[in-house]
Design a protein around this motif. Structure first.
Motif, PDB file in Angstrom:
ATOM      1  N   LEU A 196       0.824  -1.203   0.000  1.00 59.24           N
ATOM      2  CA  LEU A 196       0.000   0.000   0.000  1.00 59.24           C
ATOM      3  C   LEU A 196       0.866   1.264   0.000  1.00 59.24           C
ATOM      4  CD1 LEU A 196      -2.807   1.244   0.066  1.00 59.24           C
ATOM      5  CD2 LEU A 196      -2.730   1.085   2.562  1.00 59.24           C
ATOM      6  N   VAL A 197       1.915   1.277   0.802  1.00 61.65           N
ATOM      7  CA  VAL A 197       2.828   2.423   0.831  1.00 61.65           C
ATOM      8  C   VAL A 197       3.493   2.591  -0.534  1.00 61.65           C
ATOM      9  CG1 VAL A 197       4.997   3.279   1.820  1.00 61.65           C
ATOM     10  CG2 VAL A 197       3.213   2.381   3.320  1.00 61.65           C
ATOM     11  N   ALA A 198       3.926   1.488  -1.128  1.00 66.40           N
ATOM     12  CA  ALA A 198       4.560   1.554  -2.452  1.00 66.40           C
ATOM     13  C   ALA A 198       3.570   2.049  -3.503  1.00 66.40           C
ATOM     14  CB  ALA A 198       5.100   0.173  -2.843  1.00 66.40           C
ATOM     15  N   TYR A 199       2.332   1.601  -3.408  1.00 62.72           N
ATOM     16  CA  TYR A 199       1.301   2.063  -4.333  1.00 62.72           C
ATOM     17  C   TYR A 199       1.091   3.573  -4.221  1.00 62.72           C
ATOM     18  CZ  TYR A 199      -3.379   3.364  -5.792  1.00 62.72           C
ATOM     19  OH  TYR A 199      -4.440   4.032  -6.337  1.00 62.72           O
ATOM     20  N   CYS A 200       0.928   4.078  -3.000  1.00 66.83           N
ATOM     21  CA  CYS A 200       0.716   5.515  -2.803  1.00 66.83           C
ATOM     22  C   CYS A 200       1.889   6.313  -3.348  1.00 66.83           C
ATOM     23  CB  CYS A 200       0.503   5.826  -1.322  1.00 66.83           C
ATOM     24  SG  CYS A 200      -1.068   5.229  -0.689  1.00 66.83           S
ATOM     25  N   HIS A 201       3.090   5.850  -3.102  1.00 64.12           N
ATOM     26  CA  HIS A 201       4.296   6.529  -3.601  1.00 64.12           C
ATOM     27  C   HIS A 201       4.301   6.546  -5.123  1.00 64.12           C
ATOM     28  CE1 HIS A 201       8.494   6.656  -4.958  1.00 64.12           C
ATOM     29  NE2 HIS A 201       8.649   7.515  -3.970  1.00 64.12           N
TER      30      HIS A 201
ATOM     31  N   HIS B 220       0.356  -3.351  -7.936  1.00 66.49           N
ATOM     32  CA  HIS B 220       0.680  -3.561  -6.525  1.00 66.49           C
ATOM     33  C   HIS B 220      -0.234  -4.588  -5.832  1.00 66.49           C
ATOM     34  CE1 HIS B 220       3.764  -0.480  -6.233  1.00 66.49           C
ATOM     35  NE2 HIS B 220       3.032   0.185  -7.102  1.00 66.49           N
ATOM     36  N   LEU B 221      -1.314  -4.979  -6.467  1.00 69.48           N
ATOM     37  CA  LEU B 221      -2.249  -5.917  -5.847  1.00 69.48           C
ATOM     38  C   LEU B 221      -1.608  -7.275  -5.513  1.00 69.48           C
ATOM     39  CD1 LEU B 221      -5.663  -5.279  -7.598  1.00 69.48           C
ATOM     40  CD2 LEU B 221      -5.013  -4.789  -5.243  1.00 69.48           C
ATOM     41  N   PRO B 222      -0.749  -7.818  -6.358  1.00 68.54           N
ATOM     42  CA  PRO B 222      -0.160  -9.105  -5.970  1.00 68.54           C
ATOM     43  C   PRO B 222       0.561  -9.067  -4.621  1.00 68.54           C
ATOM     44  CG  PRO B 222       0.234  -8.698  -8.291  1.00 68.54           C
ATOM     45  CD  PRO B 222      -0.351  -7.433  -7.707  1.00 68.54           C
ATOM     46  N   GLY B 223       1.143  -7.933  -4.271  1.00 65.97           N
ATOM     47  CA  GLY B 223       1.812  -7.825  -2.981  1.00 65.97           C
ATOM     48  C   GLY B 223       0.849  -7.735  -1.812  1.00 65.97           C
ATOM     49  N   MET B 224      -0.436  -7.522  -2.100  1.00 66.10           N
ATOM     50  CA  MET B 224      -1.435  -7.417  -1.046  1.00 66.10           C
ATOM     51  C   MET B 224      -2.181  -8.722  -0.848  1.00 66.10           C
ATOM     52  SD  MET B 224      -3.056  -3.710  -1.868  1.00 66.10           S
ATOM     53  CE  MET B 224      -2.031  -2.287  -2.168  1.00 66.10           C
ATOM     54  N   ARG B 225      -1.864  -9.713  -1.629  1.00 62.79           N
ATOM     55  CA  ARG B 225      -2.582 -11.004  -1.542  1.00 62.79           C
ATOM     56  C   ARG B 225      -1.799 -12.024  -0.755  1.00 62.79           C
ATOM     57  NH1 ARG B 225      -3.997 -10.463  -7.686  1.00 62.79           N
ATOM     58  NH2 ARG B 225      -5.799  -9.147  -7.462  1.00 62.79           N
TER      59      ARG B 225
ATOM     60  N   ALA C 147      -4.483   5.881 -11.460  1.00 61.23           N
ATOM     61  CA  ALA C 147      -4.282   5.267 -10.144  1.00 61.23           C
ATOM     62  C   ALA C 147      -4.770   3.812 -10.146  1.00 61.23           C
ATOM     63  CB  ALA C 147      -5.006   6.069  -9.077  1.00 61.23           C
ATOM     64  N   GLY C 148      -5.848   3.548 -10.858  1.00 63.80           N
ATOM     65  CA  GLY C 148      -6.352   2.175 -10.960  1.00 63.80           C
ATOM     66  C   GLY C 148      -5.368   1.262 -11.662  1.00 63.80           C
ATOM     67  N   ARG C 149      -4.752   1.743 -12.734  1.00 65.71           N
ATOM     68  CA  ARG C 149      -3.747   0.939 -13.443  1.00 65.71           C
ATOM     69  C   ARG C 149      -2.515   0.703 -12.570  1.00 65.71           C
ATOM     70  NH1 ARG C 149      -5.602   4.242 -17.591  1.00 65.71           N
ATOM     71  NH2 ARG C 149      -3.818   5.644 -17.447  1.00 65.71           N
ATOM     72  N   ILE C 150      -2.114   1.715 -11.838  1.00 64.00           N
ATOM     73  CA  ILE C 150      -0.956   1.575 -10.953  1.00 64.00           C
ATOM     74  C   ILE C 150      -1.272   0.599  -9.824  1.00 64.00           C
ATOM     75  CG2 ILE C 150       0.573   2.827  -9.362  1.00 64.00           C
ATOM     76  CD1 ILE C 150       0.037   5.321 -11.237  1.00 64.00           C
ATOM     77  N   LEU C 151      -2.492   0.645  -9.314  1.00 64.93           N
ATOM     78  CA  LEU C 151      -2.910  -0.273  -8.250  1.00 64.93           C
ATOM     79  C   LEU C 151      -2.794  -1.726  -8.712  1.00 64.93           C
ATOM     80  CD1 LEU C 151      -4.117  -0.809  -5.449  1.00 64.93           C
ATOM     81  CD2 LEU C 151      -6.380  -0.543  -6.487  1.00 64.93           C
ATOM     82  N   GLN C 152      -3.147  -1.989  -9.950  1.00 63.03           N
ATOM     83  CA  GLN C 152      -3.080  -3.366 -10.454  1.00 63.03           C
ATOM     84  C   GLN C 152      -1.671  -3.952 -10.326  1.00 63.03           C
ATOM     85  OE1 GLN C 152      -5.790  -5.186 -11.267  1.00 63.03           O
ATOM     86  NE2 GLN C 152      -6.831  -3.335 -10.576  1.00 63.03           N
TER      87      GLN C 152
END
Length: 128
Positions: A21-26, A123-128, A116-121
């Motif tokens: 999440l921190v990496a995503y926000c950055h 980072h999602l694997p790191g949240m699973r 932001a949605g594309r960037i989130l995609q």
């Protein structure tokens, strides 16, 4: 008497989700700000009639906090005049300004959610 045993595991409990999440926000704030800077510079290339390169060289992206970046003109004294919000703009003079910052801000605000949605995609694997 009954007893219950609860075991916790996974990204929420071991910190992986927080790090992602921190990496995503950055990444989101940085990439969107860089996009905004590119748009502003491109627009300046179209609107400036006699560019010297100085104003464009002062446009930069600055990290303000962990999840916030800002694009600005480094406080160039005639920046407000170019934008059209200075005290020497119309009606004092005929020059109304280019409104480049305001127009590019609106453009970026319209495109930022999808970016932001594309960037989130990513980072999602790191949240699973």
């Amino acid at each position: 008497m009954a007893s219950i045993e609860v075991r916790t595991s996974g990204p929420v409990f071991d910190g992986r989700a927080d790090r992602a999440l921190v990496a995503y926000c950055h990444d989101a704030s940085e990439e969107i700000a860089e996009y905004a800077e590119t748009l502003v510079l491109s627009e300046l290339g179209h609107v400036l009639r006699h560019p010297t390169g100085y104003y464009e060289s002062r446009v930069e992206t600055e990290r303000v906090s962990t999840d916030t970046s800002r694009v600005h003109d480094s406080g160039v004294v005639y920046g407000p005049w170019l934008e059209g919000v200075g005290s020497r703009n119309s009606p004092v003079t005929r020059f109304a300004g280019y409104s480049h910052w305001r127009r590019m801000k609106q453009l970026v605000q319209g495109q930022a959610p999808a970016m932001a949605g594309r960037i989130l995609q990513r980072h999602l694997p790191g949240m699973r």
